[in-house]
Design a protein around this motif. Structure first.
Motif, PDB file in Angstrom:
ATOM      1  N   ASN A 224       0.811  -1.223   0.000  1.00 44.81           N
ATOM      2  CA  ASN A 224       0.000   0.000   0.000  1.00 44.81           C
ATOM      3  C   ASN A 224       0.841   1.270   0.000  1.00 44.81           C
ATOM      4  N   TYR A 225       2.149   1.105  -0.016  1.00 48.24           N
ATOM      5  CA  TYR A 225       3.012   2.292   0.066  1.00 48.24           C
ATOM      6  C   TYR A 225       2.850   3.206  -1.147  1.00 48.24           C
ATOM      7  N   ASN A 226       2.577   2.633  -2.326  1.00 50.94           N
ATOM      8  CA  ASN A 226       2.448   3.445  -3.544  1.00 50.94           C
ATOM      9  C   ASN A 226       1.350   4.502  -3.423  1.00 50.94           C
ATOM     10  N   LYS A 227       0.375   4.258  -2.548  1.00 49.91           N
ATOM     11  CA  LYS A 227      -0.726   5.220  -2.356  1.00 49.91           C
ATOM     12  C   LYS A 227      -0.290   6.432  -1.532  1.00 49.91           C
ATOM     13  N   HIS A 228       0.849   6.318  -0.839  1.00 45.76           N
ATOM     14  CA  HIS A 228       1.274   7.376   0.076  1.00 45.76           C
ATOM     15  C   HIS A 228       2.706   7.838  -0.204  1.00 45.76           C
TER      16      HIS A 228
END
Length: 509
Positions: free
Chosen positions: A145-149
């Motif tokens: 989920n890091y790509n979202k932040h």
């Protein structure tokens, strides 16, 4: 949509599982090209380390797997990427004599997520790590989920927010909930992992049962047997009569293969009857002359009966100052002295006693122990220092003349067991002692107390004697339960202390 399951099976991977395994891997990693393992890779890793390859079957269908290697700790310290840790998929990094169980893959088919099947795989890995006596489980976890932040958060900030549950990451959140902790961030770990921006988090689970130097003989036991002596005060004509009675109890307790024998505080007081014509300070000082002969005799008995003896306590003169001390007489023939640190108002008023000035723990063949004499147990700081030094069992010889005094000792001892996550054994004297001033009556109920959690008795009392009756109490305590409690208890009192706000330390080491 979550699948309905009739039967779940966890077992080691077999080459016959490959077709089902490939299907599940493709479904589990849709964002990665060539996300599945080749059949020759599976054959190779199974030939090298079959015990480390696990699968979950739902109604005979492979829906998840966990693959592992054993590697050298130094390899992990070199911060390897995925290719290096697997030896470019040759698995040449696998070393059966290594220290680390390295997880190289784990997945659950998306239709079967939310059923806690991944937790089963992780629990099986932990059992394998303990069984093989490996130091830790280590692996690099993706942060999908890091790509979202990524635009507003660095990987470090992202991980901190996931730890605080301000953000959710399907992989990292799961790992943290399974008692893994973050070691460091890894760059360019898995090329092509755009969801994680090719970052990974190196995670570790420590095996609390790891034995760096396993021995075939003289190994430290996890089950320790404690023998408590609830001593009846009775007139004794001389020191030999005391030795005869003491040896009777040591013989009885050692006959049950106990590791420790615990005597009460000032159990030698009947010998003071010969000096009852003296003032109380003079009489107690005459009693002090027996301390060294008792130490020597108990050393002999410890060897003869193969048991560690905690000699309760007795008066002891040192450079003209009167102390309340006892001796730990080990079954290897050595002995160590311990002092009562906190002296009661009565001991000061009637005897002029002084408290010792050294807080210490003792190494034994059954692990590290602490010993505190009676009133000491009512001061929590002393035992907390001992707990910080690794104490597992706290022994408390005591002497109380009435029930209210006993209740103070009992409840404080129970509190020490809970707050220090250790066992506490208390042993006292019972009955009446005529013709000895200031030692007329005694009240005791000896006991072994435990921490308060699911693995222990709900009352926190492992066992206790009949009040005010001469008897012995023999109790087994399990040190492995303490290890579990320290790391995985429903309350982790030692770990959760706010040492950023306060500390307890020795002034004189």
């Amino acid at each position: 949509m979550q699948a309905k399951i009739k039967k779940v099976e966890l077992r080691n991977l077999q080459i016959e599982d490959y077709k089902e395994l490939k299907k599940s891997m493709i479904k589990s990693y849709p964002e990665l090209e060539d996300s599945y393992w080749k059949e020759e890779d599976i054959e190779k890793i199974l030939s090298m380390f079959p015990d480390g390859q696990l699968v979950i079957l739902a109604d005979k269908k492979v829906v998840g797997a966990a693959f592992s290697l054993i590697v050298d700790e130094v390899l992990v310290d070199k911060n390897p990427d995925y290719a290096k840790i697997t030896g470019n998929f040759t698995f040449s990094t696998h070393n059966p004599k290594g220290e680390i169980l390295y997880g190289i893959d784990v997945f659950i088919h998306p239709d079967y997520r939310g059923l806690r099947l991944g937790r089963r795989l992780y629990d099986a890995r932990k059992e394998l790590c303990e069984k093989l006596n490996l130091k830790a489980i280590v692996f690099a976890g993706r942060i999908p989920n890091y790509n979202k932040h990524a635009e507003e958060l660095t990987p470090k900030k992202y991980i901190e927010k996931v730890k605080r549950k301000e953000l959710h990451d399907p992989v990292l959140s799961f790992q943290l909930s399974n008692d893994f902790h973050v070691m460091r961030i890894m760059k360019n770990y898995l090329p092509g992992d755009s969801d994680s921006k090719e970052f990974a988090v190196l995670l570790e689970w420590n095996n609390i049962y790891y034995d760096e130097s396993p021995q075939l003989i003289n190994t430290q036991k996890s089950i320790i047997r404690i023998g408590l002596i609830q001593w009846q005060m009775r007139p004794l004509i001389n020191l030999d009569a005391l030795f005869e009675q003491a040896e009777f109890f040591i013989d009885a307790i050692s006959g049950y293969k106990s590791d420790f024998a615990l005597f009460p505080e000032l159990f030698i007081a009947p010998l003071m009857a010969d000096y009852n014509h003296l003032s109380e300070p003079d009489a107690i000082r005459e009693l002090a002359k027996y301390a060294d002969p008792i130490r020597k005799k108990f050393q002999e008995l410890a060897i003869s009966y193969n048991i560690n003896i905690i000699s309760g306590s007795m008066p002891y003169l040192e450079n003209g100052t009167l102390y309340n001390v006892g001796f730990l007489c080990k079954r290897d023939g050595t002995s160590e002295m311990y002092y009562k640190i906190h002296i009661t108002p009565n001991e000061v008023l009637h005897w002029g006693m002084k408290g010792g000035s050294q807080i210490k723990t003792f190494d034994t063949d059954c692990g590290k122990i602490g010993i505190m004499i009676c009133y000491d147990v009512e001061f929590p700081e002393q035992s907390r220092i001992m707990a910080d030094e690794g104490m597992n069992i706290l022994f408390v010889p005591f002497l109380t003349d009435n029930q209210s005094g006993y209740i103070r000792v009992k409840h404080c001892a129970q509190a020490r067991a809970i707050e220090n996550e250790c066992y506490v054994a208390i042993a006292g004297c019972v009955g009446n002692l005529p013709k000895v001033n200031n030692m007329d009556i005694q009240y005791a109920q000896s006991a072994v107390f435990t921490p308060s959690d699911f693995a222990f008795p709900s009352t926190g009392i492992k066992a206790e004697t009949t009040p005010n009756t001469e008897m012995t109490l023999i109790v087994d305590v399990d040190l492995n339960l303490l290890k579990e409690l320290h790391e995985h208890g429903s309350a982790r009192i030692l770990k959760d202390r706010r040492t950023d706000l306060y500390e307890i330390r020795k002034i004189n080491s």
